[in-house]
Write an enzyme that holds these catalytic residues in place. Structure first.
Site, PDB file in Angstrom:
ATOM      1  N   CYS A  10     -66.209  12.478 109.806  1.00  0.00           N
ATOM      2  CA  CYS A  10     -64.875  12.945 109.421  1.00  0.00           C
ATOM      3  C   CYS A  10     -64.467  12.184 108.170  1.00  0.00           C
ATOM      4  CB  CYS A  10     -63.866  12.805 110.553  1.00  0.00           C
ATOM      5  SG  CYS A  10     -63.475  11.117 111.033  1.00  0.00           S
TER       6      CYS A  10
ATOM      7  N   CYS B 295     -64.196  17.371 110.473  1.00  0.00           N
ATOM      8  CA  CYS B 295     -63.112  17.486 109.502  1.00  0.00           C
ATOM      9  C   CYS B 295     -63.506  18.523 108.461  1.00  0.00           C
ATOM     10  CB  CYS B 295     -62.869  16.115 108.869  1.00  0.00           C
ATOM     11  SG  CYS B 295     -61.904  16.126 107.367  1.00  0.00           S
TER      12      CYS B 295
ATOM     13  N   CYS C 231     -70.560  16.843 102.882  1.00  0.00           N
ATOM     14  CA  CYS C 231     -71.586  16.296 103.771  1.00  0.00           C
ATOM     15  C   CYS C 231     -72.930  16.240 103.044  1.00  0.00           C
ATOM     16  CB  CYS C 231     -71.708  17.160 105.019  1.00  0.00           C
ATOM     17  SG  CYS C 231     -72.921  16.554 106.216  1.00  0.00           S
TER      18      CYS C 231
END
Length: 251
Positions: free
Chosen positions: A120, A192, A199
Site C-alpha cells: 500500500c 491501495c 508497483c
C-alpha cells in the site's frame, strides 16, 4: 421464487459473459476497461452484466482512491459462497457446499512456505494488518511481508484493532517497497489504488492481485480500521485455498 425456477445465483452465473466476469473478479478487483480487455466484450455489454451481478448481490463496486473517475469492481466471495451453498441445498441436501479448511494444520505439506507481499502507499495500516493476519491464519506454510511506496509511521489505530484480535504489531516498522526489489514472491497483492500504479515488477512471475480498499486513516476515528480489519480477514480467508494450490519451487 418458484420451486421450479433455478436459484438466482445459478441464473446469474450461467450466462457466459457473467461467468467470465466472475472468473476474472475472483482473481483480482478490476476496472471496467480491464474487464473489457480480459473478456473481449463491448464496454456496454460488460457494464450491463456487471449491473446484473451487482443487483444479484455477487459483485460490489467502489470509486478509485487514485482517480475518482475510475471504479473498481470486486467479487463478494462470502456472498457467492453462501448463495452457491444455498443453491446446492435446494437441489439436494447432500450437495451442500463444505467450506475449505482454514486450519494450517489441515493444509497439505509443501517444500517451502508460499511468499506473499502486501503493498500500500504508507505501509502504516492496511498492508501491515494484512501481513499480520496472513501470518496468523496461514501459519508456517506462508511467509508474509508488507511494504509501501511512501512509508510513514505505523498508525496507532492499526495497532489497536490488531491488538483487539489478539495480534501485536506494535513492534513492526514501515518499509519501502525497494527493500524487496529483486526478491521472488508467489503472490503480490496491492491494497491501495495508488500503489497499484507504481508497483514494480518482481522476478518469477508472481500471481498479481489488487484489493481495492479505502485507506482507514483517511476517515476520522476508529471504526474504519475495524471495517478494514474485517474485510482483510475475509479476503485472506478466501486467499488461503488459492495459496494452497501454489506450488513453491526449491531455492
Amino acid at each position: 421464487m418458484s420451486l421450479d425456477a433455478p436459484p438466482g445465483v445459478l441464473r446469474l452465473a450461467g450466462h457466459p459473459v457473467r461467468w467470465q466476469l466472475l472468473r476474472e473478479l475472483a482473481r483480482s478487483d478490476r476496472q471496467v476497461g480491464e474487464l473489457v480487455a480480459l473478456t473481449g466484450q463491448r464496454q456496454s455489454l460488460v457494464s450491463y452484466h456487471l449491473g446484473q451481478l451487482r443487483d444479484g448481490g455477487l459483485v460490489a463496486m467502489r470509486r478509485s482512491s487514485a482517480d475518482r473517475r475510475d471504479t473498481y469492481y470486486r467479487l463478494d466471495l462470502a456472498a457467492c459462497r453462501d448463495q452457491l451453498a444455498g443453491a446446492g441445498t435446494v437441489l439436494h441436501p447432500g450437495l451442500r457446499l463444505v467450506p475449505a479448511a482454514t486450519d494450517p494444520a489441515l493444509r497439505p505439506a509443501r517444500r517451502r512456505p508460499v511468499r506473499v507481499l502486501f503493498l500500500c502507499t504508507g505501509n502504516s495500516s492496511r498492508s501491515q494488518m494484512a501481513e499480520a493476519l496472513l501470518e496468523r491464519l496461514g501459519g508456517a506454510r506462508v511467509e508474509a511481508a508488507s511494504a509501501g511506496s511512501h512509508p510513514k509511521p505505523l498508525h496507532p489505530n492499526a495497532v489497536r484493532v490488531m491488538r483487539a484480535g489478539g495480534i501485536d504489531i506494535s513492534g513492526r516498522h514501515p518499509k519501502h517497497l525497494d527493500v524487496f526489489a529483486g526478491q521472488r514472491f508467489d503472490h503480490v497483492i496491492s491494497l491501495c489504488d495508488r500503489v497499484r500504479e507504481v508497483c514494480p515488477r518482481f522476478p518469477g512471475s508472481p500471481a498479481l492481485a489488487h484489493w481495492s480498499m479505502p485507506d482507514p486513516a483517511a476517515e476520522p476515528g476508529y471504526p474504519p480500521f475495524v471495517r478494514a480489519a474485517e474485510e482483510l480477514k475475509t479476503r485472506i480467508t478466501f486467499l488461503l485455498p488459492a495459496i494452497d494450490t501454489t506450488r513453491g519451487s526449491e531455492r
